[in-house]
Design an enzyme around this catalytic site. Structure first.
Site, short mmCIF file in Angstrom:
data_model
loop_
_atom_site.label_atom_id
_atom_site.label_comp_id
_atom_site.label_asym_id
_atom_site.label_seq_id
_atom_site.Cartn_x
_atom_site.Cartn_y
_atom_site.Cartn_z
N TYR A 84 -17.94 14.06 -11.55
CA TYR A 84 -17.89 15.22 -12.44
C TYR A 84 -16.65 15.22 -13.35
CZ TYR A 84 -21.41 17.06 -9.22
OH TYR A 84 -22.53 17.23 -8.46
N HIS A 103 -8.24 -3.36 -6.65
CA HIS A 103 -7.84 -2.67 -5.41
C HIS A 103 -9.02 -2.61 -4.44
CE1 HIS A 103 -4.77 -0.29 -3.41
NE2 HIS A 103 -5.68 0.60 -3.06
N ARG A 157 0.80 -1.23 0.00
CA ARG A 157 0.00 0.00 0.00
C ARG A 157 0.83 1.28 0.00
NH1 ARG A 157 -5.10 -0.50 4.03
NH2 ARG A 157 -5.69 1.36 2.91
#
Length: 749
Positions: free
Chosen positions: A123, A79, A33
């Site tokens: 968006y 993931h 990670r």
């Protein structure tokens, strides 16, 4: 009846299980990670996001796709963590002010250098950058890296991307793991490529030799690195500190005034720290550290940073610039810790080690690539040779096909020369057919060959293609068998990348002496500190106080003399002590309102009440008495409160308790405690022990159930002290003298 199996109980040390579990967890965070891989310079979330975009076909020359689609697909396939972490990684890879080479082409609001966050993922849109597609993902189809199953074994993902540049150096990295963190500055692509080529030509090259090519970090925000002499040590050890500065220019402003214009900022200032810088400059003006700045404005835009400080006409620009470097983040420190995952484990790497790992990885990738290409061309050569040979005996092959009962019979004839069951026109044809020995792959290609391939031009093209295949095979074998040939291929590739994607250095590397700024010494003088009951504080001159003594003493709750270089101590009912520099308290006139003490310290008027306020000089020279609502009390030497911190715990309190009295106890002789139920207890001060500030203290008075102290008094021996209690006057000095920890005398009023 089956015998009952005995339950197995494994006995082990609890600490061993915890240690092993924690180490497993830590390594998982480190490798899976938080830290980048030295080979591709990417963290797992970045690698998976880019690979997912590659799989979805979101190329640089195709339309953008919604970020939410990319995030959701990455989370569902590769993931299995929060979508916010994936989107944050996507956003950072698209921000040109954070990355030397942005890997994602973002469309929409992807945040700003001033700390504005990106718009929601529903968006914004994104696609791969050209360099990402060609340099990071270009060879994935050539079996150059290993693939492993994803978390639920429904997909396969690459262990590492076949990145052809040292991305760890070019884009840098930052991340916090368990017990370790990485912080690698970005570097210039062209310089890094030159250093890699220099290492490939001479692997004995030193770090100093590599630094002839890599001058130092190259931050996207530009600026200056001013400790060039420290870079060799940093690059040799992988650890150190860079001193980075913003770029400051002098311009002419309106009305003949000078302007200081900041056009580049330190890399560490991006984000919210730009706002903090503006606040720090404003604070320098408010505290009168400088009187040269008339106005400050942030005129930054998409074109770049532009922070303008308008100055007085007679300002000392050099002195002010040094003040900004010293007192704000215009000069800052970037901590370097070149920690990355190398060979499956975290390791702090030097500059040369990073390049070594990169070059080793490039040779490994190139070997697999050209072995794969060689195998494909050897198979192609086999087929092409079969087709060319077939064209020479095409009449015989047609005769075999027409005389065969099925495809397998024809195929056996082509491979093994079996003629049984096949009708031939002549014995000669049968004999020639028995001598055929095509390979199985060649036979399959012949059977699948279309008739138009027999046109003369097609046969010529086949021969030309065969020659090209032979040339490729010779080239691939040369590359695989000769180090110099493979090195040349890799270096030629790097040259092409440098030519297309290289750019000029933005950050200046130099040696600059550390800024020396001598603050104007404060002229020490006696002032009076005034604070009203609402917490508004100010200081006034001694003469002003003496002229208005009666008014001041009547209108202000706390009034005392102190030096302007002193500190003010504010003790609260929660057992804390907050300090304020007297210089930070506005110095004004009698009619000035003052400033809330909340704005100058950590004191919160909403959460705590003031119990005692005095100058630090007075506190240090005194012995303070603490008395709490639950009747705990102690004496503490004032010197214990001479600390550097702005807020400390002045005393320890039991749960639910609070301080009701703190005062200087030196001249006092008696203590009077007053409880809510009307009990009074007077005893000698000498019965109260001297304790440390961290102690709770001793009990001063035995309280009944649900009773608590309402007030406490310290009295001098010979002075009468009268209070009004429940409608009548009560002289505290005349109360019966008892011992501490008694119940006291009931006074009904």
């Amino acid at each position: 009846m089956a015998a009952k199996t005995e339950e197995q109980i494994i006995r082990t040390d609890y600490s061993e299980i915890m240690q092993k579990s924690y180490i497993d967890y830590a390594m998982s965070v480190i490798v899976s990670r938080a830290l980048p891989d030295v080979r591709d310079g990417l963290k797992p979330v970045q690698r998976r996001t880019l690979y997912d975009m590659y799989e979805l076909g979101i190329r640089y020359d195709r339309p953008y796709r919604k970020s939410a689609r990319i995030v959701g697909d990455t989370m569902g396939k590769y993931h299995p963590h929060g979508d916010s972490s994936i989107y944050e990684a996507l956003v950072v890879m698209a921000q040109d002010f954070k990355k030397e080479l942005p890997l994602v082409d973002g469309h929409g609001n992807f945040g700003s250098v001033e700390g504005d966050g990106a718009a929601a993922q529903r968006y914004t849109e994104a696609r791969l950058q050209k360099i990402t597609q060609e340099v990071f993902l270009g060879d994935l189809d050539k079996d150059v890296v290993d693939f492993v199953p994803n978390f639920d074994e429904t997909e396969r993902e690459p262990v590492v991307l076949p990145v052809r540049i040292p991305n760890l150096l070019v884009n840098g990295a930052d991340g916090i793991a368990v017990g370790m963190a990485t912080s690698i500055p970005p570097h210039n692509l062209a310089e890094v490529i030159d250093a890699v080529k220099a290492y490939m030509k001479n692997d004995a090259i030193t770090t100093r030799g590599l630094m002839k090519y890599i001058k130092g970090p190259d931050f996207p925000t530009g600026g200056l690195v001013v400790n060039q002499d420290d870079l060799l040590q940093i690059y040799e050890t992988g650890i150190g500190k860079l001193r980075v500065r913003g770029k400051v220019e002098e311009e002419k402003g309106k009305n003949g005034r000078k302007c200081l214009v900041i056009t580049e900022i330190p890399y560490t200032m991006i984000g919210a720290n730009i706002g903090k810088f503006l606040n720090d400059v404003a604070a320098l003006v408010e505290t009168r550290k400088t009187t040269d700045i008339v106005d400050i404005s942030n005129q930054s835009s998409k074109e770049g940073i532009r922070i303008v400080l308008e100055l007085k006409r007679d300002s000392d620009v050099e002195k002010l610039t040094n003040l900004l470097y010293k007192k704000t983040r215009l000069e800052d420190t970037f901590g370097v810790n070149m920690l990355a995952v190398a060979d499956g484990r975290p390791e702090t790497l030097s500059l040369k080690q990073v390049i070594e790992h990169h070059v080793d990885f490039q040779f490994e990738v190139a070997t697999r690539k050209y072995q794969n290409l060689l195998e494909k061309d050897l198979l192609k050569k086999e087929v092409q040779e079969g087709l060319i040979k077939a064209c020479d005996v095409i009449d015989l092959i047609i005769e075999i096909l027409r005389g065969s009962k099925n495809q397998q019979q024809a195929k056996d004839c082509l491979i093994q020369g079996k003629t049984d069951g096949i009708k031939f026109k002549t014995v000669k044809s049968k004999k020639q057919a028995s001598e055929l020995h095509f390979t199985e792959r060649q036979a399959t290609a012949i059977l699948e060959m279309r008739l138009y391939k027999l046109i003369g031009l097609e046969i010529a093209a086949l021969n030309k293609e065969y020659e090209s295949t032979l040339a490729n095979i010779a080239r691939y074998e040369d590359i695989l068998n000769n180090y110099d040939s493979m090195a040349k291929v890799i270096m030629d590739d790097l040259d092409a990348i440098k030519k297309e994607f290289g750019n000029k250095r933005k950050t200046v590397i130099d040696n600059v002496e550390e800024v020396v700024f001598e603050e104007k010494k404060v002229e020490e003088m006696e002032v009076y500190f005034l604070m009203d009951r609402f917490g508004y504080a100010k200081t006034i001159d001694k003469a002003a106080y003496e002229r208005n003594k009666e008014t001041v003493d009547r209108e202000y709750k706390y009034v005392f003399s102190c030096m302007n270089t002193d500190k003010v101590c504010i003790f609260t009912n929660t057992g804390k002590m907050h300090t304020v520099k007297v210089l930070d308290v506005p110095h004004g006139k009698m009619r000035d309102k003052g400033t809330p003490v909340d704005n100058m310290s950590n004191f919160s008027n909403a959460a705590e009440d003031m119990v005692y306020v005095a100058s630090l000089t007075f506190v240090k020279a005194s012995t303070l008495m603490f008395i709490t609502k639950q009747s705990m009390m102690k004496l503490v030497k004032g010197a214990e409160f001479d600390v550097a911190k702005r807020t400390i715990a002045a005393t320890k309190l039991n749960e639910g308790d609070e301080v009701i009295l703190i005062t200087a106890a030196d001249p006092m002789e008696h203590v009077v405690l007053q409880s809510k139920d009307g009990y009074f207890l007077r005893f000698l001060k000498e019965e109260v022990p001297l304790k440390k500030k961290t102690a709770v203290g001793v009990r001063g008075m035995k309280l009944g159930e649900k009773d608590e102290l309402e007030a406490a008094y310290l009295l001098e021996g010979r002075t009468d002290y009268t209070i009004e209690y429940r409608g009548r006057k009560l002289t505290l000095n005349r109360l019966k003298l008892a011992k501490r920890d008694g119940k006291g005398t009931k006074c009904r009023g």
